[in-house]
Design a protein around this motif. Structure first.
Motif: not given
Length: 197
Positions: A153-174
């Protein structure tokens, strides 16, 4: 009978070579077949004529990263809303955990296709731990490997929410400013378009 034995006279028939019309037709056919592929490749590589409009609200992750690249080891076969907290799980983190649970409930009959989870680098407070056990019985909890997460995350220390697909791939970040309706719309669209999970 004599006419049948003699070969026809071909002296007066002109020698026909393929003309410019045939070549032009061949070139046009090739352009119709190959042209769109060349155009699409050029648009992708050179990033021109790419539409600015989009139908999702989070930040699209299209670099091939997966859950393990975030420093989270999990074996989840469904779509997952994963909240990550590289520091303590404070107000923003707790808001995202609450939102993830509400979104799963909001999925209605599709709720079984998704899960919500929390990955923290530090243990949560005793009060919040008791609240999670009491009010979030379906919440999955994982340890977060901080060096791996910081690198991803290049040092981003904030809380984030990720949508991850059933294969474990990152899809969207909020981030913590996401609106619940936007997140629900994004996840509903992903579930509608996907035949996995």
């Amino acid at each position: 009978m004599g006419a049948a034995m003699n070969p026809p006279n071909t002296a007066n028939v002109p020698n026909r070579k393929p003309g410019w019309r045939g070549r032009l037709q061949l070139i046009l056919i090739l352009l119709v077949v190959i042209g769109p592929m060349i155009l699409a490749t050029g648009m992708y590589k050179l990033q021109f004529w790419v539409p600015e409009s989009r139908s999702y609200h989070g930040e699209l992750i299209g670099n091939g990263q997966n859950r393990g690249d975030l420093g989270v080891q999990a074996d989840e076969q469904r779509w997952q809303m994963l909240v990550t907290a590289p520091q303590e799980c404070s107000v923003d983190c707790q808001q995202l955990v609450y939102l993830a649970r509400q979104i799963q409930v909001g999925l209605g009959r599709e709720a079984s296709r998704a899960s919500h989870a929390l990955a923290t680098a530090q243990p949560v407070s005793a009060d919040y731990d008791a609240k999670l056990q009491r009010e979030y019985p379906q919440l999955r909890r994982y340890p977060l490997d901080l060096p791996t997460y910081t690198k991803a995350t290049q040092g981003n220390g904030a809380a984030q929410l990720w949508i991850i697909d059933p294969h474990g791939n990152l899809v969207l970040r909020y981030d913590a400013k996401v609106k619940g309706k936007d997140l629900l719309n994004d996840l509903n669209l992903l579930l509608k378009l996907s035949n996995i999970g």
